[in-house]
Scaffold this motif. Sequence first.
Motif, PDB file in Angstrom:
ATOM      1  N   UNK A   1      -7.078  -8.139  -5.855  1.00  0.00           N
ATOM      2  CA  UNK A   1      -6.307  -7.145  -6.842  1.00  0.00           C
ATOM      3  C   UNK A   1      -4.997  -7.585  -6.733  1.00  0.00           C
ATOM      4  N   UNK A   2      -4.411  -8.230  -7.959  1.00  0.00           N
ATOM      5  CA  UNK A   2      -3.006  -8.629  -8.195  1.00  0.00           C
ATOM      6  C   UNK A   2      -2.688  -8.079  -9.668  1.00  0.00           C
ATOM      7  N   UNK A   3      -3.298  -6.971 -10.010  1.00  0.00           N
ATOM      8  CA  UNK A   3      -2.395  -6.449 -11.402  1.00  0.00           C
ATOM      9  C   UNK A   3      -1.200  -5.792 -11.330  1.00  0.00           C
ATOM     10  N   UNK A   4      -0.627  -5.464 -12.415  1.00  0.00           N
ATOM     11  CA  UNK A   4       0.553  -4.559 -12.222  1.00  0.00           C
ATOM     12  C   UNK A   4       0.343  -3.217 -11.417  1.00  0.00           C
ATOM     13  N   UNK A   5       1.482  -2.770 -10.743  1.00  0.00           N
ATOM     14  CA  UNK A   5       1.251  -1.847  -9.758  1.00  0.00           C
ATOM     15  C   UNK A   5       0.423  -0.555 -10.129  1.00  0.00           C
ATOM     16  N   UNK A   6       0.498  -0.170 -11.547  1.00  0.00           N
ATOM     17  CA  UNK A   6       0.019   1.283 -11.788  1.00  0.00           C
ATOM     18  C   UNK A   6      -1.504   1.030 -12.108  1.00  0.00           C
TER      19      UNK A   6
ATOM     20  N   UNK B   1       0.159   0.310  -3.548  1.00  0.00           N
ATOM     21  CA  UNK B   1      -0.106   1.457  -4.729  1.00  0.00           C
ATOM     22  C   UNK B   1       1.149   1.739  -5.465  1.00  0.00           C
ATOM     23  N   UNK B   2       0.934   2.449  -6.344  1.00  0.00           N
ATOM     24  CA  UNK B   2       2.028   2.696  -7.319  1.00  0.00           C
ATOM     25  C   UNK B   2       2.566   4.224  -6.821  1.00  0.00           C
ATOM     26  N   UNK B   3       1.669   4.886  -6.306  1.00  0.00           N
ATOM     27  CA  UNK B   3       1.999   6.600  -6.020  1.00  0.00           C
ATOM     28  C   UNK B   3       1.792   6.626  -4.413  1.00  0.00           C
ATOM     29  N   UNK B   4       2.407   7.631  -3.922  1.00  0.00           N
ATOM     30  CA  UNK B   4       2.386   7.901  -2.539  1.00  0.00           C
ATOM     31  C   UNK B   4       0.919   8.480  -2.155  1.00  0.00           C
TER      32      UNK B   4
ATOM     33  N   UNK C   1       6.998  -0.595  -9.614  1.00  0.00           N
ATOM     34  CA  UNK C   1       7.985   0.146  -8.716  1.00  0.00           C
ATOM     35  C   UNK C   1       9.235  -0.067  -8.516  1.00  0.00           C
ATOM     36  N   UNK C   2       9.802  -1.047  -9.355  1.00  0.00           N
ATOM     37  CA  UNK C   2      11.194  -1.686  -9.131  1.00  0.00           C
ATOM     38  C   UNK C   2      11.516  -2.270  -8.085  1.00  0.00           C
TER      39      UNK C   2
ATOM     40  N   UNK D   1       1.980  11.972  -7.158  1.00  0.00           N
ATOM     41  CA  UNK D   1       0.559  11.778  -7.803  1.00  0.00           C
ATOM     42  C   UNK D   1       0.389  11.822  -9.264  1.00  0.00           C
ATOM     43  N   UNK D   2       0.231  10.638 -10.025  1.00  0.00           N
ATOM     44  CA  UNK D   2       0.008  10.715 -11.446  1.00  0.00           C
ATOM     45  C   UNK D   2      -1.095  11.430 -11.964  1.00  0.00           C
TER      46      UNK D   2
END
Length: 481
Positions: A112-117, A140-143, A247-248, A471-472
């Motif tokens: 898996x090498x997509x953008x973080x989200x 991951x993008x979120x905790x 994630x900057x 969490x989104x």
Amino acid sequence: MSHDKNNTRRKFMKNTGMAAAGFMIVPRHVLGGTGFVAPSDKLNIAGIGVGGKGQSDISSFAESPNVNIVSLADVDDRQAIGSREAFPKASYFNDFREMLDKEGKNIDAVSVSTPDHNHAVAAYQAMSMGKHVYVQKPLTHDIWEARMLTEAAKKFKVVTQMGNQGGSGDGVRTMKEIYDTGIIGEVHTVKCWTNRAIWPQALQTPTKKDKIPKGLNWDLWLGTAAARDYNNAYLPFDWRGWSDFGTGALGDMACHIMDPVYRILPILYPDTVECSVSDSFSGNFQYKDYPKSFPNSSKIHLSYPRTDGKGKIKVTWMDGGLLPERPEELGDDEALGNWDGGVLFIGTKGKLMADCYGANPRLLPLTLNEQFEVEQTIARVPEGHYLQWVNACMAGYGNAETSSSFDYAGPFTESILIGNLALKSYFEVDPTVENQSFWGGGKQYHGRKRLQWDAANMKVTNFEPANKYVKRTYRDGYSVG
């Protein structure tokens, strides 16, 4: 979780040879087991996100004679050209969900090498199908997503690896060996820094609607993120600076630079975090708001209780070109880290510095290294990060280790993303403060606030607005768990 992660860190792959020692040529149906691939078989790998770093990843896996790249998924046909040409026999899809549904029976493992989200949703679906997974950093993008993938790896009994290649490097192992001699004493303070971001940040949210490029499925690219018009500011590389997608600088580089910190020192989760950022102005006293873009530079302070009960370790992260004060023991013309950044351990007896990826660890002053030799006590990973994961998949779950399996990488990623939670919260209104005007301009005051973190419950206990970043809410059609 604390016991598992600390045990993994302490071992530092001391059982590296376990997989090789256990190889036998026997049929798959005799061995059985979820996700098991007999050495007499090929490991069939599928790629999700196969342009850029994704192309590099699957090409690295394919260096093993035991690997077949059998299927590719990418939302952007333009970015997938190189991988499709390199692996012409692989099936191709725009939607990874369709790929897993149609090709699942032919796939043993997934990269898996997509953008973080979109990391978590792609990885979790593959894991739930019994597929081993390699996921680019940050995990991951979120905790909350990191916690879910950590639990999923155990639940589904699959081999996992996060793509922080320095975790398999010699540098971090040498750094651990130096630390274990006791020459720098007990570490109480750590400084980490990077030159990132090397993409635009501190930008106002785009309002212009640009034409969607031919070959890009914009709706699938958005994936878990809320729907919005396409804008050239997002693609192909600059999504990293937008908090809905990336994630900057912290997410991009901390998995490399902070890996020695987390792998070597007796820490798990910080209990407090605070930050400061560089503000931006469009004119004199005209504050420029950029709530969806990361700042050009930031400084983050994390306080970690030691897992051995001996106090706390203070870790400071700096990005955007910010640097720590040069140690007195370092000469005026001697390099502070390297171009990408570095890490500095400050102990009760001395200091230990390394470059990005934990490379080139050295004692300060540098003359000490001429007098000091360290015994090699930790097994190296000569095959490298990628083929280590391939070999572990071939051996089967529980029969070999990887350097950044999710029992390590999951808590590590949580620990990093707590810093981003502070950055995002920096722009939130504090409901406990009455006057939050910014020089009378109607903007809230972005003051520093120390956040208290309850790791067990993944919750900030003293600033409720921050918890929405744990969490989104995904768009319909995407889920984890």
